[in-house]
Design an enzyme around this catalytic site. Structure first.
Site, PDB file in Angstrom:
ATOM      1  N   ALA A 112       0.831  -1.208   0.000  1.00  0.00           N
ATOM      2  CA  ALA A 112       0.000   0.000   0.000  1.00  0.00           C
ATOM      3  C   ALA A 112       0.862   1.253   0.000  1.00  0.00           C
ATOM      4  O   ALA A 112       0.544   2.249  -0.660  1.00  0.00           O
ATOM      5  CB  ALA A 112      -0.936  -0.001   1.203  1.00  0.00           C
ATOM      6  N   ASP A 155      -5.147   0.198   5.272  1.00  0.00           N
ATOM      7  CA  ASP A 155      -3.720   0.403   5.022  1.00  0.00           C
ATOM      8  C   ASP A 155      -3.455   1.766   4.398  1.00  0.00           C
ATOM      9  O   ASP A 155      -2.605   2.530   4.864  1.00  0.00           O
ATOM     10  CB  ASP A 155      -3.183  -0.692   4.104  1.00  0.00           C
ATOM     11  CG  ASP A 155      -3.333  -2.078   4.701  1.00  0.00           C
ATOM     12  OD1 ASP A 155      -3.544  -2.176   5.923  1.00  0.00           O
ATOM     13  OD2 ASP A 155      -3.257  -3.058   3.939  1.00  0.00           O
TER      14      ASP A 155
END
Length: 391
Positions: A112, A155
């Protein structure tokens, strides 16, 4: 080569709110002071040329050509960022740069962080102005639709929205979020300033790496949705398509009425969701009132539910968790990330750091001597979210 631009995208930890973002639950998190660095220059010809100080091989493609199927290579993350941005904007200019990760650890959402760095870089190159939550949604879409991980927003939100001295609290149903100062409901505590000195975050890497796409992560998402379908069917309620079915939309009272009728594995997945929802609510109150001991206990309880209800965690991760739960100076902790291999995190009293590292390392390697060369301990602190750094 000299690079004009530098983006730092931090890794993240989530003390409470495990495995519920994809069901539109409640989550908490911090960005941390380790992460991904991307140095780059803008290319007028639209080419993207990237190298990595972590992985082998170079990446080259044109920013304005349609993205094809995944190549199962680290360059897929750059292509995924391009894919998601091109759905919204015209991309003309490319970038040339190098990327590097600062920790060799699974479970901190490095994928991410990488995606957010690329989204920010392509936006900068093409004079696209994005608000932080737009970056969150675009990077999440890239990971779901191109990389193939059915994640929520946890995330990306921690990485893009994190603040050094505050806990991020996000509702993944409404996308509303707050930054909460420790002890903000207690005037004397809130005047003490930042989090430095209050605790540090221990990251205990098992030595066993993992890939979420190849783990049971996506399977657990489908099991949660199946649990929701079971409840709706037993209550004779209309079913939605699978992609629009979330446990958050079903009251806990419905779960209590129907849990005995559904297969046990689906009931366990739902039990984790509803109990984690309660723990996050309690945890936010504990944080606001300056009760770090209770906040930590709830994080431990979250990990217990991850083990027994969500059924994730390798024998290595469970061993680390069981050891650290017994150590003085550990307020709380849990598996980091999805909990398939990877690492554990812990909120730790800084005065106990050395003894915790020594004891945990000794006890873990007694059980798993094969990881003597790959087991690692890192100490990090909360930090601000993804940003351009001054040259």
């Amino acid at each position: 080569m000299d690079y004009l631009y530098h983006i730092f995208a931090p890794y993240r930890v989530c003390p409470l709110g495990a495995h519920v973002d994809h069901q539109h639950g409640l989550v908490t998190g911090f960005a941390i002071n380790k992460g991904i660095d991307l140095w780059f220059n803008i290319r007028e010809d639209g080419l993207v040329k990237l190298s990595s100080r972590t992985f082998e091989g170079d990446v080259e493609f044109h920013v304005n050509t349609p993205t094809q199927v995944r190549e199962h290579h680290w360059g897929d993350y750059a292509r995924g960022a391009k894919y998601a941005l091109r759905k919204r904007f015209e991309l003309v200019k490319g970038i040339e740069g190098v990327i590097q990760g600062s920790l060799p650890v699974g479970g901190l959402s490095s994928s991410a962080a990488v995606l957010i760095a690329y989204v920010m870089a392509f936006a900068k190159a093409n004079d696209i102005t994005l608000k932080p939550f737009e970056v969150v949604k675009i990077a999440s879409e890239a990971e779901r639709e191109y990389i193939g991980l059915n994640n929520g927003l946890l995330d990306q939100a921690c990485i893009a929205l994190g603040k050094k001295d505050e806990l991020l609290f996000l509702d993944c149903d409404t996308n509303e979020y707050r930054h909460i100062k420790f002890g903000s409901a207690n005037a004397s505590l809130s005047k003490q300033g930042g989090l430095e000195g209050l605790f540090e975050i221990g990251i205990f890497f098992s030595g066993l790496t993992r890939s979420l796409v190849n783990s049971d992560y996506n399977l657990r998402v489908f099991e949660c949705k199946t649990a929701a379908w079971n409840m709706l069917a037993y209550m004779d309620q209309p079913l939605k398509t699978f992609d629009k079915t979330f446990l958050r939309d079903i009251p806990k009272t419905t779960f209590e009425k129907t849990r005995i009728a559904m297969p046990a594995r689906f009931a366990r997945r739902a039990e984790h969701f509803y109990s984690e929802y309660r723990r996050v609510r309690q945890g936010v109150t504990a944080w606001e009132t300056g009760n770090l001991k209770l906040f930590g206990k709830l994080s431990f309880d979250s990990c217990e539910s991850s083990i027994h209800n969500y059924e994730c965690g390798s024998s290595e991760l469970i061993a680390i968790y069981e050891i650290m739960r017994q150590l003085p100076g550990v307020y709380g902790g849990r598996f980091s990330g999805a909990g398939f291999k990877g690492a554990c995190i812990a909120l730790v009293d800084p005065a106990y750091k050395e003894s915790i590292e020594k004891t945990l390392t000794e006890r873990y390697l007694e059980q798993f001597p094969e990881y003597e060369k790959t087991f690692q301990v890192f100490w990090v602190r909360p930090d601000d979210g993804a940003r351009f750094e001054d040259k």
